[in-house]
Design an enzyme around this catalytic site. Sequence first.
Site, PDB file in Angstrom:
ATOM      1  N   CYS A  48       0.814  -1.221   0.000  1.00 38.39           N
ATOM      2  CA  CYS A  48       0.000   0.000   0.000  1.00 38.39           C
ATOM      3  C   CYS A  48       0.845   1.268   0.000  1.00 38.39           C
ATOM      4  CB  CYS A  48      -0.965  -0.002   1.176  1.00 38.39           C
ATOM      5  SG  CYS A  48      -0.165  -0.029   2.792  1.00 38.39           S
ATOM      6  N   HIS A  94      -1.691   1.526   7.268  1.00 38.93           N
ATOM      7  CA  HIS A  94      -2.213   1.367   5.907  1.00 38.93           C
ATOM      8  C   HIS A  94      -2.262   2.724   5.213  1.00 38.93           C
ATOM      9  CE1 HIS A  94      -4.289  -0.260   2.513  1.00 38.93           C
ATOM     10  NE2 HIS A  94      -5.366   0.455   2.724  1.00 38.93           N
TER      11      HIS A  94
END
Length: 953
Positions: A598, A868
């Site tokens: 990510c 994230h």
Amino acid sequence: MSSGLWSQEKVTSPYWEERIFYLLLQECSVTDKQTQKLLKVPKGSIGQNIQDRSVGLSRIPSAKGKKNQIGLKILEQPHAVLFVDEKDVVEINEKFTELLLAITNCEERFSLFKNRNRLSKGLQIDVGCPVKVQLRSGEEKFPGVVRFRGPLLAERTVSGIFFGVELLEEGRGQGFTDGVYQGKQLFQCDEDCGVFVALDKLELIEDDDTGLESDYAGPVDTMQVELPPLEINSRVSLKLGETIESGTVIFCDVLPGKESLGYFVGVDMDNPIGNWDGRFDGVQLCSFASVESTILLHINDIIPESVTQERRPPKLAFMSRGVGDKGSFSHNKPKATGSTSDPGTRNRSELFYTLNGSSVDSQPQSKSKNSWYIDEVAEDPAKSLTEIPPDFGHASPPLQPPSMNSLSSENRFHSLPFSLTKMPNTNGSISHSPLSLSVQSVMGELNNAPVQESPPLAVSSGNSHGLEVGSLAEVKENPPFYGVIRWIGQPPGLNEVLAGLELEDECAGCTDGTFRGTRYFTCALKKALFVKLKSCRPDSRFASLQPVSNQIERCNSLAFGGYLSEVVEENTPPKMEKEGFEIMIGKKKGIQGHYNSCYLDSTLFCLFAFSSVLDTVLLRPKEKNDVEYYSETQELLRTEIVNPLRIYGYVCATKIMKLRKILEKVEAASGFTSEEKDPEEFLNILFHHILRVEPLLKIRSAGQKVQDCYFYQIFMEKNEKVGVPTIQQLLECSFINSNLKFAEAPSCLIIQMPRFGKDFKLFKKIFPSLELNITDLLEDTPRQCRICGGLAMYECRECYDDPDISAGKIKQFCKTCNAQVHLHPKRLNHKYNPVSLPKDLPDWDWRHGCIPCQKMELFAVLCIETSHYVAFVKYGKDDSAWLFFDSMADRDGGQNGFNIPQVTPCPEVGEYLKMSLDDLHSLDSRRIQGCARRLLCDAYMCMYQSPTMSLYK
């Protein structure tokens, strides 16, 4: 855990007369009596039993008068002695202790300890044994031969056993030793062909691997407990009037508050007799009681059937209250095939949905011996289990599989006797576990319409445990249910995602794959169980056997065949406004995430989706000083990532994995194919080491040499007076405090927010200035006087925080205003400096108020929350023209599935960016709507571009 800790200078001999070792089953927090520091002794630590507590120590009273404490000296902390409750430790023998001590990570040590089969095999590994070695997590194992077994340093009373392995075949050259450890030759092999490892990195190669059964990681406490007089699932009868009625025991225990009355029995009757709902005095005793067919009676009113065999507890099975070996009772009619689960009181549960039909067939049915069928697919977690010999465990030899017309025509099948705990009755059948129609109230009346063969569309996403169709699953009841997931979806009228499991054993009340009259899959009768997907867990018995795919090698065009993206050779400028919006918006849009990517997905999306400011990076021809893979990297970025993203709005994870593999070629880089990284690490490796991009920023500090960099990290102390700072304020404050200036106006400015690591943020909210005025931060640039607007000649850093003159703004003054400002008594001692101006500055410019401003526009914000990364990008001029990108927004499948990227519009961002700073400060973050909260609260990098320096303008 109650415990006490002391520091001892020397442990006297009475402690070690008998060598008994214990392993901690939970973490212990203790205090060092000398230093008064709180120390943590983690779960998995090993201690040696103290036999004599009288030597130099005083007994610490147990909390709340608890007894049976054990004194331990923790082997990893040589001066630590503590007392723990017996229940918090388990005794291990010395040979196991030596194997486990070599594993320094207590969590991994505890995991191996639970895998008794693997631990026992470790005792068999000796010099000359062929083994496989796991050198790096997630990578393949290399073959080798054990050349050394023993302690590396024999300094302690008990030392860990290590294995010196000579790597063979493809493993040669992958090691780190030639057999020498700290100057001592422990074995001999070629250079870099040897390794020293603990047991957790070894696997013994055997010709016949028959140890599957004991690979089940059972509990550490295997003490027997008293069993109830009647076994769950046993067949019983009772006399009602002149007739004898039969049924199956689903509850046998004492009643709460009525223990003196003895045992009561709940029976699921074959015929609709009874009215017990599973409760007593408001307490749920049994989850499988049906008011239509269940009765609760004293044990004296129950007639047990003939005893067929003495039942023993399953090997390594969890024992619960009401479990034991009193014997089982069977009925003379044929029994359904099934596993002998641990009987006992079931906890209340709403996991099970009513299926169809009655809980027990009214007509006797002949049942075949149990077989289990597993789809033969490439990455099925059960693939390694399909070659188990027919005589495995206690199960009867499997019969031939059913005819193929009853199974999916898309797959081939293997027959597998599955249960580890099956105990056959004398007639060869297997005792079964009933699942009565106990939760009809949850589902309402069953639909008795004809079975439909076209069920609703299945939901393909797994749950947080990585479960998908084909996964071995467990439903945590008492006893648990085991099976394989055959279907995942959401039936009409339900808000829950269900999983359809094919149980390994028949269970009363289950179906053959139908639910509410609709067929979702096909299996044997009484083996289909439908439960909430979130209630399923991976089968704990096979935790050590389920292969984990190499996610790096798996990310290829074959495995990702349904997710591949295009290759575009033609140079493509970004599409903006409505055109760009329509290309980019939706599911399976953006860059597909895979295996901790990510940070990279979001950074690339920010830089290239709607900005061309860095497109020169994609076009510079290779020069003689470039790395050999320069052209490969540039071509990959341009034709397989940036151009397809701009034309089709989608890039597959396989393209990103190619880039990640290239990044790992750099000597200074590691872990880019598998580990979590930060965007700045990625940018440094890509821009500096591979593409040799001209530094984006040139910054000078107090007349020193110019420093080159690719992004600027804001460092500053927190100002409690500032509620919600703007990027403009943060950048200016950081430059003033560090006495910095831009030597050149940047075309792209990437600013890293003031935070430490991924978690600690200096400010709860940061306002991302849509426009950044960097005029006052530039060298050799004409600037306006803060007072009169004329040409500034002097700058005073000490005036920066002065609340009387535009507080929080850079202060530069013309000659006249500078003199006036510094006449004030509190400013008399300020040290101001002349502003550097271009030598050829036209005289008429500043006289006519034409001093130009250097401004930059915000084009993307990279955010992070709980490790994230996601991205916000601006696709047009309008204030509401914002898109939110998440490379892992959804999931197709479980552990071996695929992430689904998504780009969604977030026009609400524009409304929040119109709010005043005071209003934003007073606004509760939890009330910020949509994605805007993440933009305002979780910003990690803000990216600005010069509106005049775009490549395609």
